[in-house]
Design a protein around this motif. Structure first.
Motif, PDB file in Angstrom:
ATOM      1  N   GLY A 205       0.616  -1.274   0.020  1.00 15.73           N
ATOM      2  CA  GLY A 205       0.132   0.150  -0.066  1.00 15.73           C
ATOM      3  C   GLY A 205       0.833   1.275  -0.138  1.00 15.73           C
ATOM      4  N   VAL A 206       0.047   2.437  -0.074  1.00 16.99           N
ATOM      5  CA  VAL A 206       0.721   3.661  -0.199  1.00 16.99           C
ATOM      6  C   VAL A 206       0.239   4.422   1.163  1.00 16.99           C
ATOM      7  CG1 VAL A 206       0.782   5.949  -1.314  1.00 16.99           C
ATOM      8  CG2 VAL A 206       0.991   3.849  -2.428  1.00 16.99           C
ATOM      9  N   SER A 207       1.089   5.010   1.872  1.00 17.14           N
ATOM     10  CA  SER A 207       0.744   6.002   2.935  1.00 17.14           C
ATOM     11  C   SER A 207       0.491   7.238   2.410  1.00 17.14           C
ATOM     12  CB  SER A 207       1.951   5.864   4.146  1.00 17.14           C
ATOM     13  OG  SER A 207       1.537   6.499   5.317  1.00 17.14           O
ATOM     14  N   GLY A 208      -0.564   7.673   2.512  1.00 14.30           N
ATOM     15  CA  GLY A 208      -0.998   9.020   1.782  1.00 14.30           C
ATOM     16  C   GLY A 208      -0.664  10.122   2.710  1.00 14.30           C
ATOM     17  N   THR A 209      -0.633  11.544   2.358  1.00 18.71           N
ATOM     18  CA  THR A 209      -0.592  12.597   3.195  1.00 18.71           C
ATOM     19  C   THR A 209      -1.986  13.051   4.087  1.00 18.71           C
ATOM     20  OG1 THR A 209      -1.080  13.938   1.149  1.00 18.71           O
ATOM     21  CG2 THR A 209       1.092  13.712   1.753  1.00 18.71           C
ATOM     22  N   LEU A 210      -2.835  12.559   3.422  1.00 20.74           N
ATOM     23  CA  LEU A 210      -4.334  12.968   4.282  1.00 20.74           C
ATOM     24  C   LEU A 210      -4.558  11.939   5.300  1.00 20.74           C
ATOM     25  CD1 LEU A 210      -6.618  14.666   4.848  1.00 20.74           C
ATOM     26  CD2 LEU A 210      -7.508  13.822   2.860  1.00 20.74           C
ATOM     27  N   ARG A 211      -4.086  10.578   4.765  1.00 22.64           N
ATOM     28  CA  ARG A 211      -3.763   9.461   5.822  1.00 22.64           C
ATOM     29  C   ARG A 211      -3.068   9.886   7.350  1.00 22.64           C
ATOM     30  NH1 ARG A 211      -0.659   4.827   7.307  1.00 22.64           N
ATOM     31  NH2 ARG A 211      -1.888   3.327   8.028  1.00 22.64           N
ATOM     32  N   ALA A 212      -1.875  10.595   6.900  1.00 23.93           N
ATOM     33  CA  ALA A 212      -0.861  11.273   8.009  1.00 23.93           C
ATOM     34  C   ALA A 212      -1.809  11.967   8.846  1.00 23.93           C
ATOM     35  CB  ALA A 212       0.276  11.722   7.211  1.00 23.93           C
ATOM     36  N   TRP A 213      -2.472  13.121   8.186  1.00 25.19           N
ATOM     37  CA  TRP A 213      -3.307  14.260   8.728  1.00 25.19           C
ATOM     38  C   TRP A 213      -4.363  13.613   9.654  1.00 25.19           C
ATOM     39  CZ3 TRP A 213      -8.173  15.366   9.270  1.00 25.19           C
ATOM     40  CH2 TRP A 213      -8.680  16.717   9.577  1.00 25.19           C
ATOM     41  N   CYS A 214      -5.117  12.561   9.093  1.00 20.05           N
ATOM     42  CA  CYS A 214      -6.059  11.687  10.006  1.00 20.05           C
ATOM     43  C   CYS A 214      -5.409  11.291  11.153  1.00 20.05           C
ATOM     44  CB  CYS A 214      -6.802  10.947   9.014  1.00 20.05           C
ATOM     45  SG  CYS A 214      -8.011  11.491   7.806  1.00 20.05           S
ATOM     46  N   GLN A 215      -4.077  10.742  10.938  1.00 21.39           N
ATOM     47  CA  GLN A 215      -3.588   9.872  12.101  1.00 21.39           C
ATOM     48  C   GLN A 215      -3.287  11.024  13.129  1.00 21.39           C
ATOM     49  OE1 GLN A 215      -0.640   8.024   9.690  1.00 21.39           O
ATOM     50  NE2 GLN A 215      -1.043   6.184  10.963  1.00 21.39           N
ATOM     51  N   LEU A 232     -14.477  -5.802   7.582  1.00 19.88           N
ATOM     52  CA  LEU A 232     -14.637  -4.455   7.248  1.00 19.88           C
ATOM     53  C   LEU A 232     -16.287  -4.151   6.782  1.00 19.88           C
ATOM     54  CD1 LEU A 232     -13.226  -1.715   6.335  1.00 19.88           C
ATOM     55  CD2 LEU A 232     -13.361  -2.458   4.057  1.00 19.88           C
ATOM     56  N   LEU A 233     -16.810  -5.391   6.359  1.00 22.80           N
ATOM     57  CA  LEU A 233     -18.240  -5.137   5.793  1.00 22.80           C
ATOM     58  C   LEU A 233     -19.023  -5.076   7.142  1.00 22.80           C
ATOM     59  CD1 LEU A 233     -18.480  -7.813   3.073  1.00 22.80           C
ATOM     60  CD2 LEU A 233     -18.276  -5.534   2.790  1.00 22.80           C
ATOM     61  N   ALA A 234     -18.614  -5.499   8.320  1.00 28.00           N
ATOM     62  CA  ALA A 234     -19.419  -5.312   9.439  1.00 28.00           C
ATOM     63  C   ALA A 234     -19.294  -4.005  10.265  1.00 28.00           C
ATOM     64  CB  ALA A 234     -18.964  -6.408  10.626  1.00 28.00           C
ATOM     65  N   ALA A 235     -18.440  -3.095   9.394  1.00 26.33           N
ATOM     66  CA  ALA A 235     -18.078  -1.790  10.230  1.00 26.33           C
ATOM     67  C   ALA A 235     -19.244  -1.045  10.444  1.00 26.33           C
ATOM     68  CB  ALA A 235     -17.143  -1.116   9.526  1.00 26.33           C
ATOM     69  N   ASP A 236     -19.302   0.282  11.108  1.00 26.46           N
ATOM     70  CA  ASP A 236     -20.509   0.984  11.259  1.00 26.46           C
ATOM     71  C   ASP A 236     -20.282   2.249  10.426  1.00 26.46           C
ATOM     72  OD1 ASP A 236     -21.969  -0.173  13.573  1.00 26.46           O
ATOM     73  OD2 ASP A 236     -19.647   0.361  14.633  1.00 26.46           O
ATOM     74  N   GLU A 237     -19.101   2.512   9.779  1.00 30.45           N
ATOM     75  CA  GLU A 237     -18.714   3.529   9.012  1.00 30.45           C
ATOM     76  C   GLU A 237     -17.538   3.285   8.231  1.00 30.45           C
ATOM     77  OE1 GLU A 237     -18.385   8.507   9.140  1.00 30.45           O
ATOM     78  OE2 GLU A 237     -18.640   7.244  11.104  1.00 30.45           O
ATOM     79  N   VAL A 238     -17.342   3.710   6.965  1.00 30.34           N
ATOM     80  CA  VAL A 238     -16.330   3.682   6.200  1.00 30.34           C
ATOM     81  C   VAL A 238     -16.065   4.900   5.414  1.00 30.34           C
ATOM     82  CG1 VAL A 238     -15.075   2.195   4.537  1.00 30.34           C
ATOM     83  CG2 VAL A 238     -16.294   0.987   6.093  1.00 30.34           C
ATOM     84  N   TRP A 239     -14.898   5.264   5.268  1.00 25.59           N
ATOM     85  CA  TRP A 239     -14.265   6.532   4.314  1.00 25.59           C
ATOM     86  C   TRP A 239     -13.006   6.118   3.838  1.00 25.59           C
ATOM     87  CZ3 TRP A 239     -14.819   6.567   9.737  1.00 25.59           C
ATOM     88  CH2 TRP A 239     -13.381   7.033  10.294  1.00 25.59           C
ATOM     89  N   LEU A 240     -12.745   6.929   2.581  1.00 25.03           N
ATOM     90  CA  LEU A 240     -11.703   7.104   1.824  1.00 25.03           C
ATOM     91  C   LEU A 240     -10.897   8.447   2.197  1.00 25.03           C
ATOM     92  CD1 LEU A 240     -12.693   5.443  -1.683  1.00 25.03           C
ATOM     93  CD2 LEU A 240     -11.903   4.357   0.671  1.00 25.03           C
ATOM     94  N   THR A 241      -9.690   8.416   1.978  1.00 21.81           N
ATOM     95  CA  THR A 241      -8.949   9.607   1.859  1.00 21.81           C
ATOM     96  C   THR A 241      -7.992   9.734   0.726  1.00 21.81           C
ATOM     97  OG1 THR A 241      -7.280   8.897   3.514  1.00 21.81           O
ATOM     98  CG2 THR A 241      -9.247  10.093   4.277  1.00 21.81           C
ATOM     99  N   ASN A 242      -7.490  10.837   0.175  1.00 22.72           N
ATOM    100  CA  ASN A 242      -6.432  11.211  -0.391  1.00 22.72           C
ATOM    101  C   ASN A 242      -6.384  12.566  -0.536  1.00 22.72           C
ATOM    102  OD1 ASN A 242      -7.298  12.174  -3.313  1.00 22.72           O
ATOM    103  ND2 ASN A 242      -6.877  10.193  -4.122  1.00 22.72           N
TER     104      ASN A 242
END
Length: 276
Positions: A205-215, A232-242
């Motif tokens: 995978g790729v560690s993105g800059t917005l992932r770093a901000w979220c961390q 993951l399919l059992a999660a309450d909420e899912v989102w993407l970042t870049n």
């Protein structure tokens, strides 16, 4: 699209076409380069320090000489229009020289800056969310390159072909051990109750800059964790970042649909906009 090629020490004058081809030799022959893609708007680079940190880490891990970062920043500002949204890509290529794979004798790092139009549909994605497919193609594991955004993007080229074939806006990608890693062009987060998670990217995978901000923003609320698709399919909420699409809520993964309150996604969106 505007392209600027500059060597270190930085110069205001782009190289000639012939010199430019020579400077990019290790990128097209060996993939010996890495990059970061920024959202620029109204003369400002969004979260430049996160992009600089990503480029610095990649230079260190790839044993590539650092450029003059202040000069890179100034050149990036000069390359873009002063109004509207744009995409700015900064690519660092190992200098010319060496023989075969060897770094010995390679010169200073070459900086390539491209400026292109911004995909306006990302604003709609942020508000309405998107549904994801699940790619059949799998990411290989490589501890040497995991997390880095090198120019070796052939896995993503093939995965994007799968996206196009299905007509999905985005899709999840698993690794060779069937662990969920990311989306084709974005990082992934999910919520289980009050706990928030993001996949472990130590092998793929790729560690993105917005992932770093979220961390940084989420701090102790966030856990890096391995996960299979069923969890993951059992999660309450899912989102993407870049860095370009921003923070995008996921409305569905295949047949599994998620509630539309987007609780943490909206919190992150508001906090992120305040820091631009």
């Amino acid at each position: 699209m505007q392209t600027l090629i500059i060597n270190h020490p930085m110069s205001d004058t782009p190289l000639s076409d012939a010199d430019g081809v020579m400077a990019l030799g290790r990128a097209w022959q060996l993939g010996d380069a890495h990059f970061s893609t920024l959202h620029a708007s109204d003369g400002q680079l969004h979260h430049w320090h996160y992009h600089q940190a990503r480029l610095m880490e990649a230079c260190s891990r790839l044993q590539m000489p650092m450029p003059d970062w202040q000069a890179v920043h100034e050149a990036a500002l000069a390359a873009m229009e002063q109004a509207g949204d744009q995409v700015l890509r900064i690519t660092l290529v190992r200098g010319t020289g060496g023989r075969g794979y060897s770094m010995t004798g390679c010169g200073a790092t070459t900086v390539v800056i491209n400026c292109a139009p911004f995909p306006g549909h990302y604003y709609q994605w942020r508000q309405q969310g998107i549904a994801l497919g699940v790619c059949e193609g799998r990411l290989g594991q490589s501890s040497l390159l995991a997390g880095l955004k090198t120019v070796n993007r052939l896995e993503q080229v093939l995965l994007k072909a799968e996206l196009d074939a299905h007509g999905w806006p985005e899709a999840l990608v698993l690794d060779s051990n069937d662990q969920v890693i990311e989306a084709v062009t974005a990082n992934l987060f999910w919520r289980e109750g009050e706990r928030i998670y993001t996949p472990d990217l130590s092998l793929a995978g790729v560690s993105g800059t917005l992932r770093a901000w979220c961390q940084d923003y989420l701090g102790s609320r966030l856990t890096v964790s391995e996960t299979g698709l069923e969890r993951l399919l059992a999660a309450d909420e899912v989102w993407l970042t870049n860095a370009l699409m921003g923070i995008v809520p996921v409305t569905a993964i295949g047949e599994r649909r998620f509630a539309a309150d987007f609780m943490i996604t909206r919190e992150l969106q508001l906090a992120y906009e305040d820091t631009l």
